[in-house]
Every structure is written in C-alpha cells, then in structure tokens.
Design a protein around this motif. Sequence first.
Motif, PDB file in Angstrom:
ATOM      1  N   UNK A  67       6.325   1.424   8.866  1.00 25.02           N
ATOM      2  CA  UNK A  67       7.334   0.381   8.699  1.00 25.02           C
ATOM      3  C   UNK A  67       8.760   0.911   8.826  1.00 25.02           C
ATOM      4  N   UNK A  68       8.995   2.142   8.379  1.00 29.59           N
ATOM      5  CA  UNK A  68      10.328   2.741   8.411  1.00 29.59           C
ATOM      6  C   UNK A  68      10.374   3.841   9.461  1.00 29.59           C
ATOM      7  N   UNK A  69      11.540   4.027  10.067  1.00 27.01           N
ATOM      8  CA  UNK A  69      11.747   5.088  11.041  1.00 27.01           C
ATOM      9  C   UNK A  69      13.072   5.779  10.762  1.00 27.01           C
ATOM     10  N   UNK A  70      13.031   7.097  10.598  1.00 27.83           N
ATOM     11  CA  UNK A  70      14.240   7.865  10.389  1.00 27.83           C
ATOM     12  C   UNK A  70      14.662   8.490  11.715  1.00 27.83           C
ATOM     13  N   UNK A  71      15.959   8.562  11.951  1.00 28.92           N
ATOM     14  CA  UNK A  71      16.482   9.158  13.167  1.00 28.92           C
ATOM     15  C   UNK A  71      17.848   9.765  12.878  1.00 28.92           C
ATOM     16  N   UNK A  72      18.374  10.499  13.846  1.00 24.71           N
ATOM     17  CA  UNK A  72      19.665  11.147  13.649  1.00 24.71           C
ATOM     18  C   UNK A  72      20.467  11.139  14.940  1.00 24.71           C
ATOM     19  N   UNK A  73      21.772  11.225  14.776  1.00 28.94           N
ATOM     20  CA  UNK A  73      22.700  11.393  15.879  1.00 28.94           C
ATOM     21  C   UNK A  73      23.661  12.486  15.440  1.00 28.94           C
ATOM     22  N   UNK A  74      23.360  13.721  15.809  1.00 28.20           N
ATOM     23  CA  UNK A  74      24.150  14.848  15.343  1.00 28.20           C
ATOM     24  C   UNK A  74      25.587  14.803  15.855  1.00 28.20           C
ATOM     25  N   UNK A  75      25.800  14.237  17.036  1.00 30.74           N
ATOM     26  CA  UNK A  75      27.152  14.122  17.568  1.00 30.74           C
ATOM     27  C   UNK A  75      28.022  13.251  16.678  1.00 30.74           C
ATOM     28  N   UNK A  76      27.420  12.281  16.011  1.00 28.99           N
ATOM     29  CA  UNK A  76      28.142  11.396  15.103  1.00 28.99           C
ATOM     30  C   UNK A  76      27.977  11.786  13.642  1.00 28.99           C
ATOM     31  N   UNK A  77      27.249  12.872  13.384  1.00 30.45           N
ATOM     32  CA  UNK A  77      26.979  13.310  12.018  1.00 30.45           C
ATOM     33  C   UNK A  77      26.404  12.168  11.184  1.00 30.45           C
ATOM     34  N   UNK A  78      25.451  11.475  11.757  1.00 30.09           N
ATOM     35  CA  UNK A  78      24.910  10.276  11.131  1.00 30.09           C
ATOM     36  C   UNK A  78      23.387  10.286  11.175  1.00 30.09           C
ATOM     37  N   UNK A  79      22.784   9.857  10.087  1.00 26.45           N
ATOM     38  CA  UNK A  79      21.340   9.680   9.978  1.00 26.45           C
ATOM     39  C   UNK A  79      21.063   8.208   9.704  1.00 26.45           C
ATOM     40  N   UNK A  80      19.983   7.695  10.289  1.00 27.70           N
ATOM     41  CA  UNK A  80      19.645   6.290  10.172  1.00 27.70           C
ATOM     42  C   UNK A  80      18.263   6.117   9.552  1.00 27.70           C
ATOM     43  N   UNK A  81      18.070   4.980   8.925  1.00 27.12           N
ATOM     44  CA  UNK A  81      16.764   4.575   8.445  1.00 27.12           C
ATOM     45  C   UNK A  81      16.535   3.138   8.877  1.00 27.12           C
ATOM     46  N   UNK A  82      15.701   2.957   9.901  1.00 22.72           N
ATOM     47  CA  UNK A  82      15.339   1.631  10.372  1.00 22.72           C
ATOM     48  C   UNK A  82      14.165   1.129   9.547  1.00 22.72           C
ATOM     49  N   UNK A  83      14.345   0.009   8.878  1.00 19.08           N
ATOM     50  CA  UNK A  83      13.336  -0.545   7.995  1.00 19.08           C
ATOM     51  C   UNK A  83      12.886  -1.894   8.536  1.00 19.08           C
ATOM     52  N   UNK A  84      11.592  -2.053   8.720  1.00 18.69           N
ATOM     53  CA  UNK A  84      11.020  -3.302   9.192  1.00 18.69           C
ATOM     54  C   UNK A  84       9.877  -3.709   8.274  1.00 18.69           C
ATOM     55  N   UNK A  85       9.421  -4.945   8.449  1.00 20.47           N
ATOM     56  CA  UNK A  85       8.345  -5.490   7.615  1.00 20.47           C
ATOM     57  C   UNK A  85       8.621  -5.250   6.135  1.00 20.47           C
ATOM     58  N   UNK A  86       9.832  -5.535   5.734  1.00 17.97           N
ATOM     59  CA  UNK A  86      10.255  -5.242   4.368  1.00 17.97           C
ATOM     60  C   UNK A  86       9.495  -6.093   3.357  1.00 17.97           C
ATOM     61  N   UNK A  87       9.257  -5.496   2.210  1.00 14.37           N
ATOM     62  CA  UNK A  87       8.530  -6.123   1.120  1.00 14.37           C
ATOM     63  C   UNK A  87       9.396  -6.162  -0.128  1.00 14.37           C
ATOM     64  N   UNK A  88       9.129  -7.078  -1.052  1.00 11.14           N
ATOM     65  CA  UNK A  88       9.920  -7.110  -2.288  1.00 11.14           C
ATOM     66  C   UNK A  88       9.919  -5.777  -3.030  1.00 11.14           C
TER      67      UNK A  88
END
Length: 125
Positions: A67-88
């Motif tokens: 459901x979740x996917x972690x990724x990074x963009x080192x050029x932007x010094x940024x890390x992301x967490x894409x969350x789908x099918x979210x639950x309470x």
Amino acid sequence: QVQLVESGGGLVQAGGSLRLSCAASGRTFSNYAMGWFRQAPGKERDFVSAISWSGGSTYYADSVKGRFTISRDNAKNTVYLQMSSLRPEDTAVYYCATASRPLYTGRLPDDYRYWGQGTQVTVSS
C-alpha cells in the motif's frame, strides 16, 4: 545541523491516497538511510518504511506492504512516502528521520538520530 520538515498530511477518506514529503536541510549525508515512523495517540512510535541512500534498498512494516511506497530524490534532498488504500488505522502523526550511522538501515526509533516535527494523517471511515 540537520533539519527535516514533513509535509503532505491531511484528512482523507478510507481507500484514498496521500503523498508525504520530507525535505532535508543543513548537513546531510548521502550514505545515510532515511526512515518514516508514525505515532497514534496513546501508542508507541512505530516503524513504517525506510530507504537506503547508497543502495536503494527499501523496507516496509507488514501493515503497509503493498500500500505504501517510499522513494527519494537526492538532488532535492527529499524523501517521499506515497500512501494508497488508506485505512482508519493508518491515522497517526508521521515522522521522517535520518539514520544514526552511515551504511545502516534500521527499523527502530533508536536507529535514527535526527527527526522532523511530524505531519498529521487522518483517515476517515
């Protein structure tokens, strides 16, 4: 000094999606892993996901796999967490953090040294 700022949290209905961002400033290290943790009211801070800067390896808690996917963009010094099918039960404050030592990707809060202030994610039923 390393500073981390999370963004992208908010209110979403069950089954919806959110994308969290973690922007780093100050001193950063390309060979340090980044992790996401979450903490619900009255509960301990739990591991969600982690990513290694050097090797590109990713790790997920069983509760978010698929459901979740972690990724990074080192050029932007940024890390992301894409969350789908979210639950309470995903409702929590989400924190990003940098690892305590290089060439190491842990799953415990003590494995990380620098922390952001968190961003609130609320999933309604």
